[in-house]
Design a protein around this motif. Structure first.
Motif, PDB file in Angstrom:
ATOM      1  N   THR A 384       0.889  -1.207   0.034  1.00 55.34           N
ATOM      2  CA  THR A 384       0.154   0.063   0.001  1.00 55.34           C
ATOM      3  C   THR A 384       0.828   1.264   0.004  1.00 55.34           C
ATOM      4  N   ILE A 385       0.758   1.979  -0.919  1.00 55.84           N
ATOM      5  CA  ILE A 385       1.467   3.410  -1.102  1.00 55.84           C
ATOM      6  C   ILE A 385       0.705   4.516  -0.430  1.00 55.84           C
ATOM      7  N   ASN A 386       1.075   5.348   0.043  1.00 55.80           N
ATOM      8  CA  ASN A 386       0.316   6.452   0.641  1.00 55.80           C
ATOM      9  C   ASN A 386       1.330   7.661   0.950  1.00 55.80           C
ATOM     10  N   ILE A 387       0.432   8.932   0.943  1.00 63.73           N
ATOM     11  CA  ILE A 387       1.229  10.148   1.369  1.00 63.73           C
ATOM     12  C   ILE A 387       0.140  10.881   2.378  1.00 63.73           C
ATOM     13  N   PRO A 388       0.337  10.992   3.479  1.00 63.25           N
ATOM     14  CA  PRO A 388      -0.604  11.826   4.318  1.00 63.25           C
ATOM     15  C   PRO A 388      -0.428  12.901   3.895  1.00 63.25           C
ATOM     16  N   ILE A 389      -1.745  14.055   3.738  1.00 56.81           N
ATOM     17  CA  ILE A 389      -1.450  15.210   3.240  1.00 56.81           C
ATOM     18  C   ILE A 389      -2.600  16.070   3.951  1.00 56.81           C
ATOM     19  N   GLU A 390      -2.274  17.422   3.720  1.00 55.95           N
ATOM     20  CA  GLU A 390      -3.249  18.216   4.367  1.00 55.95           C
ATOM     21  C   GLU A 390      -3.464  19.501   3.329  1.00 55.95           C
ATOM     22  N   THR A 391      -4.799  19.698   3.201  1.00 56.19           N
ATOM     23  CA  THR A 391      -5.020  20.768   1.939  1.00 56.19           C
ATOM     24  C   THR A 391      -4.987  21.973   2.652  1.00 56.19           C
ATOM     25  N   SER A 392      -4.660  23.224   2.000  1.00 51.70           N
ATOM     26  CA  SER A 392      -4.989  24.412   2.644  1.00 51.70           C
ATOM     27  C   SER A 392      -5.233  25.364   1.356  1.00 51.70           C
ATOM     28  N   GLY A 393      -5.513  26.666   1.653  1.00 51.32           N
ATOM     29  CA  GLY A 393      -5.900  27.459   0.563  1.00 51.32           C
ATOM     30  C   GLY A 393      -7.516  27.348   0.221  1.00 51.32           C
ATOM     31  N   SER A 394      -7.968  27.757  -1.013  1.00 48.68           N
ATOM     32  CA  SER A 394      -9.410  27.601  -1.216  1.00 48.68           C
ATOM     33  C   SER A 394      -9.629  27.170  -2.695  1.00 48.68           C
ATOM     34  N   PRO A 395      -9.276  26.074  -2.724  1.00 53.07           N
ATOM     35  CA  PRO A 395      -9.712  25.324  -3.888  1.00 53.07           C
ATOM     36  C   PRO A 395     -11.053  25.111  -4.135  1.00 53.07           C
ATOM     37  N   SER A 396     -11.710  25.180  -5.245  1.00 59.81           N
ATOM     38  CA  SER A 396     -13.034  24.629  -5.402  1.00 59.81           C
ATOM     39  C   SER A 396     -13.400  23.036  -5.916  1.00 59.81           C
ATOM     40  N   THR A 397     -12.319  22.808  -6.626  1.00 54.10           N
ATOM     41  CA  THR A 397     -12.281  21.208  -7.253  1.00 54.10           C
ATOM     42  C   THR A 397     -10.827  20.855  -7.229  1.00 54.10           C
ATOM     43  N   ILE A 398     -10.488  19.657  -7.240  1.00 53.71           N
ATOM     44  CA  ILE A 398      -9.387  18.963  -7.356  1.00 53.71           C
ATOM     45  C   ILE A 398      -9.647  17.886  -8.426  1.00 53.71           C
ATOM     46  N   ILE A 399      -8.900  17.670  -9.416  1.00 57.93           N
ATOM     47  CA  ILE A 399      -9.197  16.673 -10.483  1.00 57.93           C
ATOM     48  C   ILE A 399      -7.926  15.788 -10.493  1.00 57.93           C
ATOM     49  N   PHE A 400      -8.297  14.338 -10.302  1.00 54.48           N
ATOM     50  CA  PHE A 400      -7.127  13.601 -10.402  1.00 54.48           C
ATOM     51  C   PHE A 400      -7.387  12.645 -11.754  1.00 54.48           C
ATOM     52  N   TYR A 401      -6.172  12.716 -12.541  1.00 52.94           N
ATOM     53  CA  TYR A 401      -6.232  11.820 -13.784  1.00 52.94           C
ATOM     54  C   TYR A 401      -5.497  10.507 -13.482  1.00 52.94           C
ATOM     55  N   ILE A 402      -6.022   9.354 -13.552  1.00 51.27           N
ATOM     56  CA  ILE A 402      -5.350   8.182 -13.035  1.00 51.27           C
ATOM     57  C   ILE A 402      -5.123   7.271 -14.050  1.00 51.27           C
ATOM     58  N   TYR A 403      -3.820   7.095 -14.266  1.00 49.34           N
ATOM     59  CA  TYR A 403      -3.419   6.092 -15.269  1.00 49.34           C
ATOM     60  C   TYR A 403      -2.960   4.715 -14.721  1.00 49.34           C
ATOM     61  N   GLU A 404      -3.397   3.607 -15.027  1.00 49.25           N
ATOM     62  CA  GLU A 404      -3.154   2.347 -14.389  1.00 49.25           C
ATOM     63  C   GLU A 404      -2.327   1.318 -15.428  1.00 49.25           C
ATOM     64  N   ASN A 405      -1.150   1.075 -14.840  1.00 46.60           N
ATOM     65  CA  ASN A 405      -0.316  -0.131 -15.812  1.00 46.60           C
ATOM     66  C   ASN A 405      -0.217   0.344 -16.998  1.00 46.60           C
ATOM     67  N   ASN A 406       0.515   1.558 -16.756  1.00 38.61           N
ATOM     68  CA  ASN A 406       1.248   2.365 -17.852  1.00 38.61           C
ATOM     69  C   ASN A 406       0.519   2.515 -19.297  1.00 38.61           C
ATOM     70  N   SER A 407      -1.044   2.756 -18.822  1.00 42.36           N
ATOM     71  CA  SER A 407      -1.793   3.157 -19.922  1.00 42.36           C
ATOM     72  C   SER A 407      -1.466   4.576 -20.431  1.00 42.36           C
ATOM     73  N   ALA A 408      -1.631   4.786 -21.868  1.00 35.12           N
ATOM     74  CA  ALA A 408      -1.378   5.877 -22.164  1.00 35.12           C
ATOM     75  C   ALA A 408      -2.482   7.083 -22.126  1.00 35.12           C
ATOM     76  N   THR A 409      -3.887   6.594 -22.061  1.00 38.15           N
ATOM     77  CA  THR A 409      -4.759   7.489 -21.673  1.00 38.15           C
ATOM     78  C   THR A 409      -5.479   7.353 -20.329  1.00 38.15           C
ATOM     79  N   PRO A 410      -5.951   8.174 -19.497  1.00 36.54           N
ATOM     80  CA  PRO A 410      -6.327   7.968 -18.243  1.00 36.54           C
ATOM     81  C   PRO A 410      -7.586   6.669 -17.939  1.00 36.54           C
TER      82      PRO A 410
END
Length: 420
Positions: A384-410
C-alpha cells in the motif's frame, strides 16, 4: 457366414441347379482385410516410433533455458527402463557457460528413453537479472534420433502428463504429442504442427520458438523462483489426469501477470543478454502469442489496483466513493498495488493556484515538491502506497487523472469538490 444362392433354369426340358456365389461376401472379406492391414500398418508405425532398444551415444548436447541457465548449473540424465521407470543409473554434468549449454559424453542406456533434469540459477528476462535462487526443469525424450535437445518450461510441464498417459496405455509418441497440445491449450495456442518441445530454443527465430518464449514469459511473470516452482507444480498436478487446467485461480495467476508485462523491456532484456554473451540471437515474435493469450483467454484478471476508503485512519482522496471534502483537513493519498502493477496520478486544481498541500511523509510514491499541478508515480510490489497530506488555501475542485498499468490515456478521472 457364407451364403449360397441357387437358381432354377430350364435347358432341354431338364431342371438343373446352378450355385451363384454372393459377391457381397467377397466385398465384405475385402473390406475386412483392408482395414486389418491398415490397422496393422498404423500399429507398426507407432511401434517403430516407440521402439525400445538399448542406446549407445557418444555425445548429447543442448541448452537449459528459462532464460539461459548460468555457468555451474547441474545437468542429470536418468536412465529409464522399458516401463519408463528410473533404473537408478544416471549421468551428471554441468552447464558449461552462461548461455545454458551442456554436453554429456559416452552414454550407455538400457533404452532409448531418458528423463533429464536441469537445476540451477538462470537469467530472468522480466526482472533483467539472474535469479536469486535455483530452479529445477525437466524433460522426457526419445534420444535415439537426437544429437541435441533443450530443457525448458514446456518440457517441464509435459513430464507428469506423459507419465500418466503412458501408465494408462498410451504410447510414448502419442503421450508426448497429446501433452504438448494440452499445454498449448492452456495458453490459447492452437497449432496443428509444432516441433517437439525439447527442440525449441528461445534464442532462435521461427513461430515454434516464439511460442516457447511466450509461454516462458507468461509463467515467469513477476514471480520469485519459489513462486514459479509452485506454479509449475500446481499446474502439472491440476492437468495431469485430464489434460485441462481446471483451477480458475491458477488461470487468473497466468493472465494477471501476462497483462502487466512490459513486452518492450522483455525483448530488450533478452537481446541485450545474448549480446553480452557474444551470441547472435534472433528473438522470435513472442509478442504475437502473448497478446493472443491476453485477447483470447477466458481466465479472469484479478490483479486490480485498489483504492481503500481509509488508509492509516485517514480518508483516502483516491477512494472511488469520495466526492466532497472539507478544506484544511488531513487525508491519505494512496492505493494498494499488487506486484507488477504501476500507477500514475496527475493532479490539477480549479482555480489552479489557490491551494497548497502539506506532505507529512511519503510511503511509496515518486513525486517532486507538491504544486497545484503535480504528477505522482508508483510501482507495485504488493504494498500500500500512501502520502498523508493536508489541504490549504481555497480550491473549489481537485481533479485526479489516474493512469493504471502504463496506460497512455487515463483509466479513470476523479473530481473532488472542496468545501470551506
Amino acid at each position: 457366414m457364407l451364403y449360397l444362392y441357387y437358381s432354377l433354369s430350364e435347358t432341354s426340358n431338364n431342371m438343373k441347379t446352378k450355385p451363384l456365389l454372393n459377391y457381397s461376401f467377397f466385398i465384405s472379406i475385402t473390406v475386412i482385410v483392408f482395414f486389418t492391414l491398415l490397422n496393422f500398418s498404423c500399429k507398426k508405425d507407432i511401434e517403430i516410433k516407440d521402439q525400445v532398444q538399448p542406446l549407445i551415444k557418444d555425445k548429447i548436447s543442448g541448452n537449459c533455458q528459462k532464460g539461459p541457465f548460468v555457468n555451474g548449473s547441474n545437468i542429470t540424465i536418468y536412465e529409464l527402463d522399458s516401463t519408463f521407470t528410473q533404473t537408478g543409473k544416471n549421468y551428471i554434468s554441468q552447464i558449461q557457460d552462461n548461455s545454458g549449454s551442456f554436453e554429456l559424453s559416452n552414454l550407455t542406456l538400457v533404452t532409448n528413453y531418458a528423463k533429464i533434469k536441469c537445476d540451477g540459477y538462470y537469467f530472468n528476462e522480466v526482472s533483467n537479472s539472474n535469479s536469486l535462487s535455483s530452479l529445477s526443469l525437466y524433460a522426457m525424450s526419445d534420444l535415439s534420433n537426437k544429437a541435441t535437445l533443450n530443457i525448458n518450461l514446456m518440457t517441464t510441464l509435459e513430464v507428469s502428463r506423459i507419465e500418466y498417459l503412458i501408465k494408462y496405455g498410451s504410447s510414448f509418441y502419442d503421450a508426448k504429442k497429446q501433452a504438448q497440445k494440452e499445454i498449448l491449450n492452456i495458453f490459447s495456442i492452437h497449432k496443428d504442427t509444432i516441433s517437439e518441445s525439447e527442440l525449441l530454443d528461445i534464442s532462435k527465430s521461427g513461430d515454434d520458438n516464439a511460442i516457447l518464449l511466450a509461454v516462458s514469459v507468461i509463467l515467469q511473470g513477476y514471480r520469485t523462483e519459489a513462486e514459479l516452482t509452485q506454479l509449475l507444480g500446481d499446474i502439472a498436478t491440476d492437468f495431469r489426469t485430464d489434460g485441462v487446467l481446471n483451477s480458475t485461480a491458477l488461470g487468473s495467476e497466468l493472465i494477471n501477470d501476462a497483462k502487466l508485462l512490459r513486452q518492450d523491456l522483455i525483448r530488450s532484456n533478452i537481446e541485450t543478454k545474448y549480446q553480452s554473451l557474444g551470441i547472435s540471437a534472433t528473438i522470435a515474435n513472442f509478442e504475437k502469442y502473448l497478446n493472443l493469450f491476453i485477447d483470447s483467454t477466458e481466465y479472469i484478471f484479478t490483479k486490480n489496483i485498489e483504492y481503500p476508503t481509509v488508509i492509516d485512519n485517514r480518508i483516502n482522496l483516491l477512494a472511488d466513493s469520495l466526492q466532497t471534502i472539507p478544506n484544511q483537513t488531513t487525508f491519505s493519498f494512496g492505493a494498494y498495488l499488487p506486484k507488477g502493477t504501476a500507477l500514475k496520478v496527475s493532479v490539477e486544481s480549479t482555480p489552479p493556484t489557490s491551494y497548497g498541500i502539506f506532505i507529512m511523509e511519503n510511503n511509496g510514491w515518486e513525486c517532486n515538491a507538491w504544486s497545484s499541478n503535480q504528477t505522482l508515480t508508483a510501482t507495485g510490489s504488493g504494498q500500500t502506497i500512501n502520502i498523508p497530506i493536508e489541504t490549504s488555501g481555497s480550491p473549489s475542485t481537485i481533479i485526479f487523472y489516474i493512469y493504471e498499468n502504463n496506460s497512455a490515456t487515463p483509466t479513470k478521472v476523479k473530481t473532488i469538490n472542496v468545501v470551506n
